[in-house]
Write an enzyme that holds these catalytic residues in place. Structure first.
Site, PDB file in Angstrom:
ATOM      1  NE  ARG A  88       8.914  25.020  -3.508  1.00 14.41           N
ATOM      2  CZ  ARG A  88       8.172  23.954  -3.260  1.00 14.41           C
ATOM      3  NH1 ARG A  88       7.303  23.966  -2.286  1.00 14.41           N
ATOM      4  NH2 ARG A  88       8.322  22.878  -3.995  1.00 14.41           N
ATOM      5  NE  ARG A 122       5.863  12.930  -6.796  1.00 17.59           N
ATOM      6  CZ  ARG A 122       6.236  14.080  -6.246  1.00 17.59           C
ATOM      7  NH1 ARG A 122       6.219  14.220  -4.931  1.00 17.59           N
ATOM      8  NH2 ARG A 122       6.650  15.066  -6.992  1.00 17.59           N
ATOM      9  NE  ARG A 155       3.670  16.667  -8.065  1.00 18.70           N
ATOM     10  CZ  ARG A 155       4.232  17.146  -6.957  1.00 18.70           C
ATOM     11  NH1 ARG A 155       3.901  16.649  -5.782  1.00 18.70           N
ATOM     12  NH2 ARG A 155       5.113  18.111  -7.024  1.00 18.70           N
TER      13      ARG A 155
HETATM   14  P1  AP5 Z   1       5.339  20.665  -3.969  1.00 21.89           P
HETATM   15  O1  AP5 Z   1       4.174  19.801  -4.120  1.00 21.89           O
HETATM   16  O2  AP5 Z   1       5.670  21.239  -2.642  1.00 21.89           O
HETATM   17  O3  AP5 Z   1       6.583  19.908  -4.576  1.00 21.89           O
HETATM   18  P2  AP5 Z   1       8.065  19.674  -3.996  1.00 21.89           P
HETATM   19  O4  AP5 Z   1       8.593  20.485  -2.920  1.00 21.89           O
HETATM   20  O5  AP5 Z   1       8.821  19.694  -5.246  1.00 21.89           O
HETATM   21  O6  AP5 Z   1       7.933  18.404  -3.235  1.00 21.89           O
HETATM   22  P3  AP5 Z   1       7.402  17.067  -3.729  1.00 21.89           P
HETATM   23  O7  AP5 Z   1       5.931  16.964  -3.471  1.00 21.89           O
HETATM   24  O8  AP5 Z   1       7.847  16.822  -5.152  1.00 21.89           O
HETATM   25  O9  AP5 Z   1       8.257  16.078  -2.857  1.00 21.89           O
HETATM   26  P4  AP5 Z   1       8.171  15.543  -1.365  1.00 21.89           P
HETATM   27  O10 AP5 Z   1       9.401  15.944  -0.648  1.00 21.89           O
HETATM   28  O11 AP5 Z   1       6.862  15.857  -0.701  1.00 21.89           O
HETATM   29  O12 AP5 Z   1       8.304  14.007  -1.666  1.00 21.89           O
HETATM   30  P5  AP5 Z   1       7.209  12.830  -1.579  1.00 21.89           P
HETATM   31  O13 AP5 Z   1       6.875  12.557  -0.153  1.00 21.89           O
HETATM   32  O14 AP5 Z   1       6.091  13.056  -2.535  1.00 21.89           O
HETATM   33  O15 AP5 Z   1       5.257  21.912  -4.973  1.00 21.89           O
HETATM   34  C1  AP5 Z   1       4.853  21.753  -6.316  1.00 21.89           C
HETATM   35  C2  AP5 Z   1       4.865  23.107  -6.986  1.00 21.89           C
HETATM   36  O16 AP5 Z   1       3.928  24.007  -6.339  1.00 21.89           O
HETATM   37  C3  AP5 Z   1       6.191  23.871  -6.957  1.00 21.89           C
HETATM   38  O17 AP5 Z   1       7.077  23.460  -7.974  1.00 21.89           O
HETATM   39  C4  AP5 Z   1       5.699  25.314  -7.143  1.00 21.89           C
HETATM   40  O18 AP5 Z   1       5.342  25.576  -8.487  1.00 21.89           O
HETATM   41  C5  AP5 Z   1       4.422  25.343  -6.300  1.00 21.89           C
HETATM   42  N1  AP5 Z   1       4.687  25.709  -4.900  1.00 21.89           N
HETATM   43  C6  AP5 Z   1       4.493  24.913  -3.808  1.00 21.89           C
HETATM   44  N2  AP5 Z   1       4.853  25.566  -2.698  1.00 21.89           N
HETATM   45  C7  AP5 Z   1       5.296  26.790  -3.086  1.00 21.89           C
HETATM   46  C8  AP5 Z   1       5.822  27.904  -2.374  1.00 21.89           C
HETATM   47  N3  AP5 Z   1       5.977  27.879  -1.039  1.00 21.89           N
HETATM   48  N4  AP5 Z   1       6.171  28.993  -3.086  1.00 21.89           N
HETATM   49  C9  AP5 Z   1       6.022  29.043  -4.428  1.00 21.89           C
HETATM   50  N5  AP5 Z   1       5.551  28.013  -5.163  1.00 21.89           N
HETATM   51  C10 AP5 Z   1       5.184  26.882  -4.490  1.00 21.89           C
HETATM   52  O19 AP5 Z   1       8.126  11.603  -2.093  1.00 21.89           O
HETATM   53  C11 AP5 Z   1       8.584  11.532  -3.422  1.00 21.89           C
HETATM   54  C12 AP5 Z   1       8.561  10.068  -3.905  1.00 21.89           C
HETATM   55  O20 AP5 Z   1       9.523   9.323  -3.146  1.00 21.89           O
HETATM   56  C13 AP5 Z   1       7.220   9.353  -3.690  1.00 21.89           C
HETATM   57  O21 AP5 Z   1       7.006   8.494  -4.770  1.00 21.89           O
HETATM   58  C14 AP5 Z   1       7.401   8.579  -2.377  1.00 21.89           C
HETATM   59  O22 AP5 Z   1       6.606   7.401  -2.346  1.00 21.89           O
HETATM   60  C15 AP5 Z   1       8.897   8.256  -2.410  1.00 21.89           C
HETATM   61  N6  AP5 Z   1       9.525   8.265  -1.089  1.00 21.89           N
HETATM   62  C16 AP5 Z   1       9.300   9.153  -0.077  1.00 21.89           C
HETATM   63  N7  AP5 Z   1      10.112   8.891   0.970  1.00 21.89           N
HETATM   64  C17 AP5 Z   1      10.870   7.811   0.598  1.00 21.89           C
HETATM   65  C18 AP5 Z   1      11.904   7.060   1.257  1.00 21.89           C
HETATM   66  N8  AP5 Z   1      12.335   7.364   2.482  1.00 21.89           N
HETATM   67  N9  AP5 Z   1      12.456   6.033   0.578  1.00 21.89           N
HETATM   68  C19 AP5 Z   1      12.041   5.708  -0.673  1.00 21.89           C
HETATM   69  N10 AP5 Z   1      11.066   6.383  -1.336  1.00 21.89           N
HETATM   70  C20 AP5 Z   1      10.495   7.422  -0.704  1.00 21.89           C
END
Ligand code: AP5
Length: 210
Positions: A88, A122, A155
């Site tokens: 990241r 979500r 969350r």
């Molecule tokens: P993390 O859990 O990695 O959060 P993020 O990157 O913000 O990603 P998300 O989990 O929010 O989203 P996603 O892309 O996986 O989407 P999802 O599939 O859930 O990180 C959380 C925290 O941890 C960070 O803020 C930081 O503090 C820390 N952290 C983690 N990694 C780090 C690193 N490398 N360095 C430093 N700190 C770190 O989908 C989202 C929603 O949309 C769901 O409800 C889903 O059902 C829906 N959805 C998915 N795809 C579709 C579609 N095609 N159409 C319609 N709806 C959809």
């Protein structure tokens, strides 16, 4: 096959990885899930990162890199991995280059408006981490996990002010990786604003044959 899923919060990285890990026979390693698991088990790491996660800030690079380096030593990562949410920062990407360079980086392209819609709807199962959306991917019974029947939760970092902050953090600290991996010719852009099935199909097509 060593894959990195890159993209803003809520782009669908975890949703696609959860489907493709079985089809590709490689583990889905989400640093966010690893941190949330530590928080729920109240480990030292969990206590250290709980506030950082809730505010939508990044965990320090040294901690995150050490966690991933250790995780990649597990036998299930012998044939590769899907890294979701790591690297990241440029520093994390440089560290990964040194111990396990990715072969392809899938860049989930999506605009902020759609991200906000996805994150505000979500719902997650606290014990299994399974992810739903109230409209786009609802559970069979409202508010309950399909398999365990547990109550789904929101969350802490899906509150509106944390979402705004995470998008800002993404723009300043993570988006530079698009250029970083582009220059290494390992980047593939995927339009992530399509249906879940379509995005899964596009990503699978892009990574098959590696
Ligand atoms: P993390 O859990 O990695 O959060 P993020 O990157 O913000 O990603 P998300 O989990 O929010 O989203 P996603 O892309 O996986 O989407 P999802 O599939 O859930 O990180 C959380 C925290 O941890 C960070 O803020 C930081 O503090 C820390 N952290 C983690 N990694 C780090 C690193 N490398 N360095 C430093 N700190 C770190 O989908 C989202 C929603 O949309 C769901 O409800 C889903 O059902 C829906 N959805 C998915 N795809 C579709 C579609 N095609 N159409 C319609 N709806 C959809």
């Amino acid at each position: 096959m060593r894959l990195v899923f890159l993209g803003p919060p809520g782009a669908g990285k975890g949703t696609v990885a959860a489907v493709l890990k079985d089809r590709l026979g490689i583990p889905h390693i989400s640093t966010g899930d690893l941190f949330r698991d530590a928080v729920s088990r109240k480990t030292d790491l969990g206590r250290e990162v709980e506030g950082i996660l809730a505010r939508g800030e990044l965990v320090p690079d040294e901690l995150t890199v050490a966690l991933v380096r250790e995780r990649l030593k597990a036998p299930d990562a012998g044939n590769g991995y899907i890294l979701d949410g790591f690297p990241r920062t440029i520093a994390q990407a440089e560290a990964l280059e040194a111990f396990s360079p990715p072969e392809k980086v899938v860049n989930f392209v999506i605009d902020d408006e759609e991200v906000v819609k996805r994150l505000s709807g979500r719902r997650v199962c606290p014990s299994t981490g399974r992810v739903y959306h109230v409209i786009y991917n609802p559970p069979k019974v409202e508010g309950k996990d399909d398999e365990t029947g547990e109550d789904l939760v929101i969350r802490p970092d899906d509150r509106p002010e944390a979402i705004r902050h995470r998008l800002e953090v993404y723009r300043t600290q993570t988006a530079p990786l698009i250029t970083y991996y582009g220059k290494k010719s390992r980047l593939v852009d995927i339009p992530a604003d399509r249906s879940i099935e379509e995005v899964v199909h596009l990503v699978e097509q892009a990574v098959r044959g590696l």
